[in-house]
Design a protein around this motif. Structure first.
Motif, short mmCIF file in Angstrom:
data_model
loop_
_atom_site.label_atom_id
_atom_site.label_comp_id
_atom_site.label_asym_id
_atom_site.label_seq_id
_atom_site.Cartn_x
_atom_site.Cartn_y
_atom_site.Cartn_z
N ARG A 77 0.69 -1.23 -0.05
CA ARG A 77 0.16 0.01 -0.09
C ARG A 77 0.91 1.26 -0.08
NH1 ARG A 77 -5.00 -1.18 4.03
NH2 ARG A 77 -6.18 -2.94 2.92
N LEU A 78 1.92 1.07 0.17
CA LEU A 78 2.95 2.39 0.00
C LEU A 78 4.42 1.86 -0.42
CD1 LEU A 78 3.59 5.17 0.69
CD2 LEU A 78 4.34 4.48 3.05
N ARG A 79 4.84 2.82 -1.61
CA ARG A 79 6.11 2.62 -2.08
C ARG A 79 6.77 3.95 -1.89
NH1 ARG A 79 3.78 -0.39 -7.46
NH2 ARG A 79 3.04 -2.32 -6.20
N ILE A 80 8.17 4.05 -1.41
CA ILE A 80 8.82 5.31 -1.45
C ILE A 80 10.09 5.41 -2.17
CG2 ILE A 80 9.94 7.03 -0.03
CD1 ILE A 80 8.12 6.08 2.48
N ALA A 81 10.37 6.17 -3.25
CA ALA A 81 11.36 6.35 -4.10
C ALA A 81 12.13 7.52 -3.72
CB ALA A 81 10.96 6.09 -5.51
N THR A 82 13.25 7.55 -3.69
CA THR A 82 13.98 8.74 -3.33
C THR A 82 15.39 9.13 -4.52
OG1 THR A 82 15.05 10.11 -1.86
CG2 THR A 82 15.67 7.83 -1.92
N GLY A 85 14.68 14.66 -4.24
CA GLY A 85 13.07 14.30 -4.62
C GLY A 85 12.80 13.04 -3.89
N VAL A 86 11.48 13.18 -3.19
CA VAL A 86 11.00 11.94 -2.68
C VAL A 86 9.31 11.62 -3.31
CG1 VAL A 86 10.07 10.96 -0.34
CG2 VAL A 86 12.03 12.57 -0.60
N ASN A 87 9.05 10.66 -3.65
CA ASN A 87 8.13 10.13 -4.33
C ASN A 87 7.49 8.99 -3.44
OD1 ASN A 87 6.47 8.25 -6.32
ND2 ASN A 87 6.54 10.38 -7.18
N PHE A 88 5.88 9.22 -3.22
CA PHE A 88 5.07 8.40 -2.29
C PHE A 88 4.15 7.93 -3.29
CE2 PHE A 88 6.80 11.62 0.56
CZ PHE A 88 7.27 10.87 1.43
N SER A 89 4.03 6.65 -3.61
CA SER A 89 3.06 6.11 -4.33
C SER A 89 2.13 5.19 -3.32
CB SER A 89 3.89 5.04 -5.53
OG SER A 89 2.97 4.32 -6.30
N MET A 90 0.77 5.50 -3.46
CA MET A 90 -0.09 4.57 -2.84
C MET A 90 -0.90 3.84 -3.92
SD MET A 90 -0.63 7.74 -0.10
CE MET A 90 0.02 8.92 -1.30
N PRO A 91 -0.69 2.94 -4.33
CA PRO A 91 -1.60 2.01 -5.34
C PRO A 91 -2.96 1.73 -4.84
CG PRO A 91 0.51 0.75 -4.78
CD PRO A 91 0.37 1.82 -3.85
N PRO A 92 -3.86 1.90 -5.88
CA PRO A 92 -3.69 2.07 -7.29
C PRO A 92 -3.73 3.40 -7.87
CG PRO A 92 -5.73 1.12 -6.93
CD PRO A 92 -5.37 1.59 -5.50
N ASP A 93 -4.23 4.46 -7.03
CA ASP A 93 -4.59 5.58 -7.45
C ASP A 93 -3.79 6.85 -7.36
OD1 ASP A 93 -6.84 4.41 -8.40
OD2 ASP A 93 -8.04 4.69 -6.59
#
Length: 438
Positions: free
Chosen positions: A314-319, A345-353
């Motif tokens: 439910r949470l993916r964090i890329a930097t 840069g920090v990117n928070f991805s909360m699938p699917p939207d």
């Protein structure tokens, strides 16, 4: 003699998709509101900006010969609306900026492969479109350079100073080719020549015709790569070139560095580079104004950390984090100068939207300013950027993005005084983006 045609026909019969042609495209419609200067050296004022950017792409693939061809055309139509803009110009129509790029790759033999790229731009640009080429906002015709995380224009250059004119009409083209050979299972060699041409098509009337934007440059890079282990690789690069800025003179430049790339996790890499950058003026500018002075020899250090630091359902964090030095072309003032700074840069991805991010950058030259630079707030020697994009996926082909963008530009830090960024832009924006593919 019939073996090859028969084999090719058999492969196509078994796999009809060995050769494919894909068509894709999309459009981004963006509305901005905020504060922005009309031209370099001006004060920010309330401004609205509408932008429509369609994109059409054709991609051809040949799996038999491992060849790929990509062609992309992306025109941008935008319109600036502010009381200051309408009072200072007679333009009452949308502006247009065209971009086209191509990429071809394939194998020469079992050991050598090559990639050829070409790009061209022509059209009108306002202050925001030019300023976005140095900072975190690459939406104004730029793209993110994977090597250093900063925004560059479609010709692969970072834009420094901005001409003092509300609207510029410019054209440019760039081309490059890269040859990569696998010398052994652990050693590889890459050779990359390239050339860039820029021209000011129409001289702005607003600044009395004194603007210079011309650039003709060529460069060559040679890199040797060594795979030290399953998670370590080392590369040594030598490069140099020549840049002619027309009436602004010309400069030669060279650099060398050693890069160590280590994979910390399956999706997380870090890279450390140590090297030297050298520049020398070959031909002086014709005007009496002294050109910005660069350091003849500059030790360079660069560190890059990029990848995914957290992987959950439910949470993916890329930097992405980088800091160090690099060189940029300033065709307006006629110089090849180094920059010191970095970005993250920090990117928070909360699938699917939902996807949310924060990006920031800061760059300034490690050189002493000339008297002209010290008295010129439009020199744009220092730049800072900050953005907070949020994306909501409505469907497989439609997304909604909104957020804020801040960019600040100012003179050299040594002469900035109490206000280091007299020119700034602050935007809140909303954008709809659609995509389709065959």
């Amino acid at each position: 003699m019939l073996a090859s045609p028969l084999l090719l026909g058999l492969v196509l019969l078994i796999d009809p998709w060995a050769k494919t042609v894909d068509f894709s495209g999309g459009v981004a419609v963006e509305l901005r509101g905020g504060y922005a200067p009309l031209q370099s050296g001006g004060d920010p004022a309330p401004t609205a900006r509408v932008s429509i950017v369609p994109t059409a792409t054709v991609q051809y693939g040949d799996r038999i010969r491992n060849r790929q061809l990509l062609l992309e055309y992306s025109p941008q139509m935008f319109m600036v609306m502010s009381q200051q803009y309408f009072a200072s110009t007679t333009v009452r129509r949308p502006l247009f900026f065209h971009q086209v790029r191509g990429r071809y790759s394939g194998d020469l033999n079992t050991r050598w492969s090559w990639v050829g790229t070409a790009a061209g731009t022509i059209g009108e640009s306002d202050y925001s479109l030019q300023a976005s080429r140095l900072g975190t906002d690459g939406s104004g015709g730029g793209e993110v350079d994977d090597d250093n995380g900063v925004a560059v224009d479609s010709e692969g250059n970072i834009q420094g100073s901005i001409p003092t004119a509300p609207i510029l009409v410019t054209g440019g083209a760039s081309a490059g080719v890269g040859f990569t050979g696998r010398l052994s299972p652990l050693h590889s060699l890459t050779i990359q020549p390239g050339v860039t041409i820029r021209r000011l098509i129409r001289t702005p009337v607003e600044d009395g015709g004194g603007t210079s934007y011309n650039q003709t440059s060529a460069n060559l890079g040679v890199s040797h790569g060594y795979t030290a282990s399953a998670i370590d690789s080392i590369s040594t690069t030598f490069g140099g070139g020549y840049a002619d800025f027309g009436d602004n003179g010309s400069q030669a430049f060279a650099s060398t560095d050693v890069r160590w790339l280590r994979r910390l996790r399956p999706r997380l890499d870090n890279q450390l580079a140590l090297g030297v950058f050298f520049t020398s003026q070959v031909r002086a500018r014709t005007s009496d104004t002294a050109a910005p002075s660069g350091l003849p020899v500059l030790p360079t250090v660069d560190y890059l950390l990029s990848g995914r630091v957290l992987q959950r359902s439910r949470l993916r964090i890329a930097t992405t984090f980088n800091m160090g030095t690099q060189a940029y072309f300033d065709a307006v003032q006629g110089s090849v100068l180094p920059l010191v700074g970095g970005g993250f840069g920090v990117n928070f991805s909360m699938p699917p939207d939902v996807t949310a991010g924060v990006t920031a950058s800061f760059y300034t030259p490690p050189t002493s300013p000339t008297e002209t630079e010290a008295d010129n707030p439009a020199a744009g020697r220092t730049a800072i950027g900050f953005a907070t994009p949020v994306t909501y996926t409505l469907s497989r082909s439609l997304s909604l993005e909104f957020g804020t963008i801040f960019t600040g530009r100012g003179p050299h830090l040594a002469s900035a005084g109490s206000n280091p960024f007299p020119q700034f832009e602050f935007w809140t924006y909303v954008a709809f983006r659609s995509f389709w593919s065959t």
